[in-house]
Design a protein around this motif. Structure first.
Motif, PDB file in Angstrom:
ATOM      1  N   ARG A  53      -1.036 -16.826  45.456  1.00 30.09           N
ATOM      2  CA  ARG A  53      -1.636 -18.052  44.932  1.00 30.09           C
ATOM      3  C   ARG A  53      -1.696 -18.001  43.414  1.00 30.09           C
ATOM      4  O   ARG A  53      -2.000 -16.975  42.822  1.00 30.09           O
ATOM      5  N   ASN A  54      -1.419 -19.131  42.803  1.00 30.66           N
ATOM      6  CA  ASN A  54      -1.451 -19.314  41.356  1.00 30.66           C
ATOM      7  C   ASN A  54      -2.873 -19.593  40.893  1.00 30.66           C
ATOM      8  O   ASN A  54      -3.630 -20.270  41.587  1.00 30.66           O
ATOM      9  N   PHE A  55      -3.196 -19.083  39.708  1.00 33.57           N
ATOM     10  CA  PHE A  55      -4.478 -19.384  39.082  1.00 33.57           C
ATOM     11  C   PHE A  55      -4.246 -19.701  37.617  1.00 33.57           C
ATOM     12  O   PHE A  55      -3.436 -19.042  36.953  1.00 33.57           O
ATOM     13  N   VAL A  56      -4.966 -20.696  37.114  1.00 32.97           N
ATOM     14  CA  VAL A  56      -4.919 -21.051  35.701  1.00 32.97           C
ATOM     15  C   VAL A  56      -6.354 -20.982  35.194  1.00 32.97           C
ATOM     16  O   VAL A  56      -7.257 -21.577  35.772  1.00 32.97           O
ATOM     17  N   ILE A  57      -6.526 -20.225  34.123  1.00 35.40           N
ATOM     18  CA  ILE A  57      -7.857 -20.068  33.534  1.00 35.40           C
ATOM     19  C   ILE A  57      -7.813 -20.630  32.125  1.00 35.40           C
ATOM     20  O   ILE A  57      -6.960 -20.246  31.320  1.00 35.40           O
ATOM     21  N   ARG A  58      -8.737 -21.520  31.845  1.00 36.97           N
ATOM     22  CA  ARG A  58      -8.826 -22.076  30.487  1.00 36.97           C
ATOM     23  C   ARG A  58      -9.484 -21.044  29.588  1.00 36.97           C
ATOM     24  O   ARG A  58     -10.573 -20.555  29.869  1.00 36.97           O
ATOM     25  N   MET A  59      -8.774 -20.707  28.534  1.00 40.72           N
ATOM     26  CA  MET A  59      -9.258 -19.719  27.574  1.00 40.72           C
ATOM     27  C   MET A  59      -9.424 -20.407  26.219  1.00 40.72           C
ATOM     28  O   MET A  59      -8.902 -21.496  26.011  1.00 40.72           O
ATOM     29  N   ARG A  60     -10.096 -19.743  25.315  1.00 43.72           N
ATOM     30  CA  ARG A  60     -10.285 -20.304  23.985  1.00 43.72           C
ATOM     31  C   ARG A  60      -8.949 -20.594  23.303  1.00 43.72           C
ATOM     32  O   ARG A  60      -8.781 -21.602  22.632  1.00 43.72           O
ATOM     33  N   ALA A  61      -7.983 -19.682  23.493  1.00 38.92           N
ATOM     34  CA  ALA A  61      -6.695 -19.811  22.827  1.00 38.92           C
ATOM     35  C   ALA A  61      -5.681 -20.604  23.646  1.00 38.92           C
ATOM     36  O   ALA A  61      -4.525 -20.687  23.275  1.00 38.92           O
ATOM     37  N   GLY A  62      -6.071 -21.179  24.753  1.00 38.84           N
ATOM     38  CA  GLY A  62      -5.153 -21.936  25.599  1.00 38.84           C
ATOM     39  C   GLY A  62      -5.401 -21.625  27.062  1.00 38.84           C
ATOM     40  O   GLY A  62      -6.498 -21.249  27.440  1.00 38.84           O
ATOM     41  N   ARG A  63      -4.372 -21.758  27.855  1.00 40.24           N
ATOM     42  CA  ARG A  63      -4.506 -21.519  29.288  1.00 40.24           C
ATOM     43  C   ARG A  63      -3.783 -20.238  29.685  1.00 40.24           C
ATOM     44  O   ARG A  63      -2.657 -19.995  29.255  1.00 40.24           O
ATOM     45  N   PHE A  64      -4.427 -19.455  30.535  1.00 42.19           N
ATOM     46  CA  PHE A  64      -3.819 -18.259  31.104  1.00 42.19           C
ATOM     47  C   PHE A  64      -3.268 -18.632  32.472  1.00 42.19           C
ATOM     48  O   PHE A  64      -3.951 -19.266  33.280  1.00 42.19           O
ATOM     49  N   HIS A  65      -2.017 -18.225  32.754  1.00 42.90           N
ATOM     50  CA  HIS A  65      -1.390 -18.478  34.048  1.00 42.90           C
ATOM     51  C   HIS A  65      -1.106 -17.145  34.717  1.00 42.90           C
ATOM     52  O   HIS A  65      -0.381 -16.304  34.173  1.00 42.90           O
ATOM     53  N   GLY A  66      -1.672 -16.962  35.890  1.00 44.87           N
ATOM     54  CA  GLY A  66      -1.456 -15.742  36.651  1.00 44.87           C
ATOM     55  C   GLY A  66      -1.332 -16.066  38.119  1.00 44.87           C
ATOM     56  O   GLY A  66      -1.515 -17.215  38.542  1.00 44.87           O
ATOM     57  N   PHE A  67      -1.007 -15.054  38.917  1.00 44.03           N
ATOM     58  CA  PHE A  67      -0.975 -15.234  40.362  1.00 44.03           C
ATOM     59  C   PHE A  67      -1.430 -13.957  41.032  1.00 44.03           C
ATOM     60  O   PHE A  67      -1.379 -12.870  40.447  1.00 44.03           O
ATOM     61  N   VAL A  68      -1.909 -14.122  42.247  1.00 39.57           N
ATOM     62  CA  VAL A  68      -2.429 -13.013  43.040  1.00 39.57           C
ATOM     63  C   VAL A  68      -1.686 -12.977  44.361  1.00 39.57           C
ATOM     64  O   VAL A  68      -1.500 -14.014  45.005  1.00 39.57           O
ATOM     65  N   VAL A  69      -1.259 -11.778  44.755  1.00 39.85           N
ATOM     66  CA  VAL A  69      -0.634 -11.554  46.055  1.00 39.85           C
ATOM     67  C   VAL A  69      -1.638 -10.803  46.911  1.00 39.85           C
ATOM     68  O   VAL A  69      -2.226  -9.812  46.464  1.00 39.85           O
ATOM     69  N   ARG A  70      -1.845 -11.271  48.133  1.00 43.04           N
ATOM     70  CA  ARG A  70      -2.774 -10.607  49.054  1.00 43.04           C
ATOM     71  C   ARG A  70      -2.004  -9.787  50.079  1.00 43.04           C
ATOM     72  O   ARG A  70      -1.048 -10.256  50.688  1.00 43.04           O
ATOM     73  N   ARG A  71      -2.448  -8.557  50.276  1.00 42.17           N
ATOM     74  CA  ARG A  71      -1.934  -7.659  51.311  1.00 42.17           C
ATOM     75  C   ARG A  71      -3.139  -7.080  52.029  1.00 42.17           C
ATOM     76  O   ARG A  71      -3.767  -6.146  51.525  1.00 42.17           O
ATOM     77  N   GLY A  72      -3.509  -7.669  53.169  1.00 40.22           N
ATOM     78  CA  GLY A  72      -4.710  -7.218  53.867  1.00 40.22           C
ATOM     79  C   GLY A  72      -5.924  -7.474  53.006  1.00 40.22           C
ATOM     80  O   GLY A  72      -6.138  -8.578  52.517  1.00 40.22           O
ATOM     81  N   GLY A  73      -6.718  -6.422  52.777  1.00 39.65           N
ATOM     82  CA  GLY A  73      -7.901  -6.549  51.938  1.00 39.65           C
ATOM     83  C   GLY A  73      -7.638  -6.244  50.478  1.00 39.65           C
ATOM     84  O   GLY A  73      -8.554  -6.273  49.667  1.00 39.65           O
ATOM     85  N   ALA A  74      -6.368  -5.958  50.137  1.00 37.40           N
ATOM     86  CA  ALA A  74      -6.010  -5.633  48.747  1.00 37.40           C
ATOM     87  C   ALA A  74      -5.354  -6.823  48.072  1.00 37.40           C
ATOM     88  O   ALA A  74      -4.712  -7.654  48.716  1.00 37.40           O
ATOM     89  N   VAL A  75      -5.522  -6.898  46.754  1.00 39.97           N
ATOM     90  CA  VAL A  75      -4.876  -7.942  45.964  1.00 39.97           C
ATOM     91  C   VAL A  75      -4.162  -7.311  44.776  1.00 39.97           C
ATOM     92  O   VAL A  75      -4.584  -6.281  44.250  1.00 39.97           O
TER      93      VAL A  75
END
Length: 122
Positions: free
Chosen positions: A28-50
């Motif tokens: 899943r993609n995540f976008v976080i608004r930061m002071r210097a702009g937007r951060f774009h990241g993603f998380v992969v889930r494998r069981g209980g680990a990310v």
């Protein structure tokens, strides 16, 4: 601060989503608004680990997915760049195929805490 560190420097403790909001074996993609702009990241889930990564292919600097949350190969075993076919390991982000030899994804420190995916410190 290095370029890699700057790209993944989100504050620790940001609650992204409940672990159950990402199906096991998907991303899943995540976008976080930061002071210097937007951060774009993603998380992969494998069981209980990310595993979290900055959403930027080291080959061309583009986001990996052309369609929302479409980060994995059809069998779900690798992370794939939909632009040029680069392939990366889920656990370490290392390039395992395509035009990214010797490169890897920039890690984004995330963890599961009380059932929630949160940003963490390096």
């Amino acid at each position: 601060m290095s370029e890699e560190a700057r790209l993944s420097a989100t504050p620790a403790g940001v609650r992204l989503a409940a672990l159950d909001n990402i199906a096991d074996g998907s991303a899943r993609n995540f976008v976080i608004r930061m002071r210097a702009g937007r951060f774009h990241g993603f998380v992969v889930r494998r069981g209980g680990a990310v595993h979290g990564y900055v959403d930027r292919c080291p080959h061309m600097g583009l986001p990996l997915a052309q369609r929302l949350d479409d980060y994995l190969t059809p069998d779900g075993d690798l992370i794939a760049c939909s632009w040029h076919g680069a392939l990366f390991g889920i656990g370490d982000g290392a390039c395992v195929g395509g035009p990214c030899a010797g490169a890897g994804l920039t890690p984004w420190p995330v963890k599961v805490e009380d059932g929630m995916i949160v940003t963490s410190e390096r």
